[in-house]
Design an enzyme around this catalytic site. Structure first.
Site, mmCIF file in Angstrom:
data_model
loop_
_atom_site.group_PDB
_atom_site.id
_atom_site.type_symbol
_atom_site.label_atom_id
_atom_site.label_comp_id
_atom_site.label_asym_id
_atom_site.label_seq_id
_atom_site.Cartn_x
_atom_site.Cartn_y
_atom_site.Cartn_z
ATOM 1 N N GLY A 450 0.814 -1.210 0.000
ATOM 2 C CA GLY A 450 0.000 0.000 0.000
ATOM 3 C C GLY A 450 0.847 1.259 0.000
ATOM 4 N N GLY A 492 12.302 0.227 2.157
ATOM 5 C CA GLY A 492 11.970 -0.311 0.848
ATOM 6 C C GLY A 492 12.554 0.491 -0.294
ATOM 7 N N ARG A 562 15.526 12.689 -0.490
ATOM 8 C CA ARG A 562 14.790 13.006 -1.714
ATOM 9 C C ARG A 562 13.409 12.359 -1.680
ATOM 10 N NH1 ARG A 562 15.496 9.902 -6.988
ATOM 11 N NH2 ARG A 562 13.708 10.769 -8.082
ATOM 12 N N GLN A 572 1.661 8.967 2.565
ATOM 13 C CA GLN A 572 2.360 8.163 3.572
ATOM 14 C C GLN A 572 2.561 8.957 4.864
ATOM 15 O OE1 GLN A 572 2.236 4.970 3.249
ATOM 16 N NE2 GLN A 572 4.386 4.436 3.101
ATOM 17 N N LYS A 635 15.431 8.734 2.225
ATOM 18 C CA LYS A 635 15.621 8.247 3.595
ATOM 19 C C LYS A 635 14.524 7.273 4.040
ATOM 20 C CE LYS A 635 18.377 11.935 5.737
ATOM 21 N NZ LYS A 635 18.349 13.098 6.660
ATOM 22 N N GLY A 638 7.847 5.769 5.450
ATOM 23 C CA GLY A 638 6.677 5.007 5.874
ATOM 24 C C GLY A 638 6.361 5.122 7.353
ATOM 25 N N GLU A 639 7.370 5.430 8.154
ATOM 26 C CA GLU A 639 7.150 5.361 9.596
ATOM 27 C C GLU A 639 7.315 6.673 10.334
ATOM 28 O OE1 GLU A 639 8.620 1.066 10.862
ATOM 29 O OE2 GLU A 639 9.435 1.716 8.966
#
Lengths: 673, 162
Positions: A450, A492, A562, A572, A635, A638-639
């Protein structure tokens, strides 16, 4: 460009693990332990076996053959010893899902219960220091003279914050379809964040060579860490399919997910901070107590973020665990940084107030030159830039720091700030690129859960190849493709992107095809402290009569290298911040100490933020050109969005009300107490 | 029992349906329409939203027998000729899709919202109306902002009714 697979998803054509057709498929339904500690004396399957369509009953009293018991959570049905409520003790295989479920309820599990212990407490007699914390950090660090630093401080705080059990709750429940071929090979359609690692784990548990197992997972309905490691449902599907001699599907129910797919450990975090008269930190202590399971250890690195955040002449960080009769905790979005930054950034707010300094300026005053704990130079660090840009956009300059004085009718208004951080890492991956017709095919066993990975990698490949994105096809979500790291740790894009860039460069050099393996590159990465940073600003309204908290505005400013795709990135960040809002105000799994059970195991009782809970959430970023990261220059995003959000909201609630709630979630009951 | 119903404009029949079976189960397991998702099975998440005689329902809460001889529209029925419907197109363009598991239910829900408002000659729904209408459709990925963008985009493209 639009998301590559969006058309399949908006039309309902995208297939998820459970939805693949298989000829003669049967269905397995898990039977779970009814006690939190004890021994299974017998499993009576006679009634279940007499029910329509039932093909087999698997039971821990007759352990099915497996290859490796190294991971006790995946060595399913191998022991009659029960160490948590909900542990898999049997399973029914039947011709339809409804038959399997009905028969599952007819299986009689006779257990001798023992005394259980599910209550985490700071003075738990069994607390111990783990060897390492996730993934591989020292559990304890200390430098400088803590006692002297605290004694010399002009202002200090000594406070304890708690966070509850939280569940990932991706919208797609974990599911698998296992199909054995006549030659003994196995294909598993699984909801996984990493087909390569999932294949290796399934192969090991079943005692197969990795090349006899294939994991297929082109579409995954969210994971947030809970699909980052192989879960028992996938092993159950394979074992049940072997027993039934047919393909078998397993779909966990929402309720079963609470025990069988991991969760965020609850934490008790004590923060002791001191600052001198000029506002410089003199000592930082972050002591964490968490729970883990009886047979498996997971040590969430909640204090590790503190080692990277602020300059201090003395610092100590510690982690201690209690082994309880609970399901194994695991990864949930930003393990470590998420609960850790809640505590640190709440304490920084309290110390700023005690020192009489604006909380934005207080953080800027304590900006380190190198990473405080390691002494390593930062590859890039723009926390100050994020704080300043956020303060400007949010209109922070006019803020009156006094708490509890802004009333709009019956609503009390306040604002708060907190910093965000998340490490920027990468892992070895392989990829191939091939010219095909008038376009290109890139292959990598990456996963799109996702995040938009398929789209980001398409862009990265197209840029490298100098071709329009429409002429590049990225194949992923299949362990038969070149081995790749998993979708986790916000790694990822950096990991897979590195391999894709390299494979495409090789193609340009060789002519028609190229392949890459980044193992050597990753090993050779220079020693830098690599982190993304951010600043979050929250405005809250608190109903003075009911304690309801609304969040009219939430702004995040991030510096994450970037940004590959603006649309994907913004969503995200905002998605992470929204999950952080849920953490601040509503997310909590109850623990029934008497029964030794999680309670409220559904989405009616485990509240995640709905559309109506959100008002104005925005995320922007500062451009960063960091040459020390990877070929993509990213970098990972997602978190970081979930880190710091709960502190910003908690700090705003204090500013609004003058009430400092140090236990999440900040519910009306806690505000009115 | 045998259940006959109209799904996406075609008459469909399912045999040997157990009395306790949900409409969602019939759609996904018997009629090969897995677009409607199964994520909570008790009406909390909205992932299985379909139209039943033009009213949005959680298909997991509707017994299959209750749907007999009625009209059901699923996400698969909103793009019948291989084209995208206006809501689907807006979700795609606005970036409102992430993992995609909540998407089919949301698209059906938004389709209904716009049909009742802008599509019926009423003013397009405001943000508060949209948030309320979608409050029963949980999304864990997007934070809803891009979903709101998609609804506004789809509403802005509806023909203005005289």
């Amino acid at each position: 460009m639009n998301r590559v697979e969006a058309r399949d998803k908006v039309t309902g054509r995208a297939r998820y693990a459970y939805e693949y057709p298989a000829h003669g498929v049967a269905y397995a339904y898990p039977v779970q332990a009814p006690v939190a500690s004890g021994v299974v004396r017998s499993v009576d399957a006679s009634a279940a076996l007499a029910m329509p369509g039932v093909l087999a009953v698997l039971s821990c009293t007759d352990p099915p053959e497996i290859g490796s018991g190294d991971d006790p959570e995946l060595a399913i049905l191998q022991t009659t010893q029960v160490v948590y409520r909900g542990q898999l003790v049997a399973a029914v295989v039947a011709s339809t899902l409804e038959n399997a479920r009905a028969a599952g309820r007819a299986v009689r599990v006779d257990c001798v219960a023992r005394q259980h212990d599910v209550r985490l407490r700071a003075d738990h007699p069994g607390l111990y220091t783990p060897e390492k914390v996730n993934p591989n950090f020292p559990a304890v660090t200390e430098y400088g003279d803590i006692a002297a630093g605290l004694a010399a401080a002009a202002a200090r705080v000594d406070t304890t914050y708690t966070t509850p059990v939280e569940h990932n709750n991706p919208i797609e429940p974990h599911a698998a379809l296992a199909v054995w071929d006549p030659g003994g090979g196995l294909t598993v359609f699984d909801s996984t964040q990493g087909p390569s690692a999932d294949r290796d784990t399934i192969a090991k548990v079943l005692g197969l060579a990795p090349d006899r197992v294939r994991v297929v997972s082109p579409h995954v309905g969210g994971g947030f860490g809970s699909k980052g490691t192989t879960r028992p449902h996938a092993i159950l599907a394979a074992i049940a399919a072997r027993a039934a001699g047919r393909p078998v599907k397993v779909a966990l129910t929402r309720q079963q997910m609470f025990e069988l797919t991991g969760y965020r450990t609850p934490t008790i975090q004590r923060l002791q901070l001191g600052a001198d008269a000029r506002g410089r930190l003199t000592a930082v202590v972050h002591d964490v107590v968490e729970q883990t399971a009886i047979r498996t250890e997971f040590a969430e690195q909640a204090a590790v973020c503190t080692r990277a955040m602020y300059a201090s002449p003395a610092m100590r960080t510690t982690h201690r665990l209690a082994r309880l009769n609970v399901p194994p905790p695991s990864w949930m979005r930003a393990p470590g940084e998420c609960p850790g930054m809640y505590a640190l950034e709440s304490a920084m707010d309290e110390l700023a107030e005690a020192a009489g300094i604006d909380p934005v300026e207080f953080r800027i005053m304590n900006e380190p030159r190198t990473e405080p704990d390691s002494g390593l130079p930062f590859s890039s660090r723009n926390l100050v830039g994020c704080l300043r840009e956020g303060a400007r956009r949010f209109g922070w300059a006019d803020r009156d720091p006094r708490p509890g004085i802004r009333r709009e009718g019956r609503w009390l208004a306040g604002t708060g700030v907190a910093a965000s951080t998340y490490p920027a890492r990468r892992r070895p991956s392989r990829a191939t690129a091939e010219a095909s017709g008038d376009g290109f095919i890139v292959r990598i066993a990456a996963a799109d859960i996702g995040t938009g990975a398929r789209t980001a990698l398409t862009r990265i490949a197209a840029e490298t190849l100098g071709a329009p994105a429409a002429r590049v096809r990225v194949e992923m979500g299949d362990s038969a493709l070149p081995q790749a790291s998993l979708a986790g740790g916000s790694m990822g894009t950096a990991s897979w992107g590195s391999a894709v860039v390299k494979a495409c460069e090789a193609l340009l050099k060789n002519g028609s095809s190229g392949s890459a393996d980044t193992a050597e590159d990753v090993r050779a990465d220079a020693a830098f402290a690599r982190h993304a940073f951010g600043a979050q600003f929250a405005e809250v309204l608190v109903d003075s009569a009911t304690g309801e908290v609304r969040v009219p505005r939430l702004l995040g400013v991030f510096a994450a290298g970037r940004i590959v795709d603006e649309t994907l990135a913004r969503s995200q960040f905002i998605g992470g911040m929204t999950m952080g809002l849920g953490m601040a105000l509503m997310e909590r799994t109850g623990v029934d100490e008497w029964e030794g059970a999680f309670t409220g195991k559904d989405l009616a009782q485990y509240h995640v933020a709905t559309c109506a809970d959100i008002q104005d959430v925005d995320a922007v970023w500062i451009e960063e050109d960091d040459p020390h990261l990877n070929p993509v220059g990213a970098k990972g995003i997602g978190e970081i969005g979930i880190t710091g959000t709960a502190a910003a909201i908690g700090n705003a609630v204090y500013h609004a009300t003058g009430r400092r709630v140090r236990d999440l979630p900040i519910t009306p009951a806690r505000l009115l107490r | 029992m045998r259940v006959t119903l109209t799904v996406n404009g075609s008459q469909r029949t399912a045999d040997d349906v157990w009395e306790g079976e949900s409409l969602l189960f019939v759609l996904r397991e018997r009629l090969a329409l897995p677009g409607s998702k199964n994520a909570c099975e008790q009406g909390e998440c909205g992932s299985c939203t379909v139209l039943l005689d033009d009213v949005p329902v959680c298909a997991c809460l509707v017994a299959a027998g209750q749907a007999a001889h009625r009209r059901v529209v699923t996400v698969e029925g909103l793009a019948p000729r291989g084209e995208l419907g206006p809501v689907q197109q807006a979700f795609l363009e606005a970036g409102a899709v992430q993992c995609g598991f909540c998407t089919p239910g949301l698209i059906v829900q938004v389709h209904d919202l716009l049909r009742r408002t802008a599509g019926a000659g009423l003013p397009p729904p405001g943000d508060a109306d949209i948030r309320e209408a979608l409050a029963g459709n949980l999304c864990r990925c997007t934070g809803y902002e891009k979903i709101l963008d998609a609804v506004r985009l789809a509403a802005s493209r509806l023909p203005v009714m005289p």
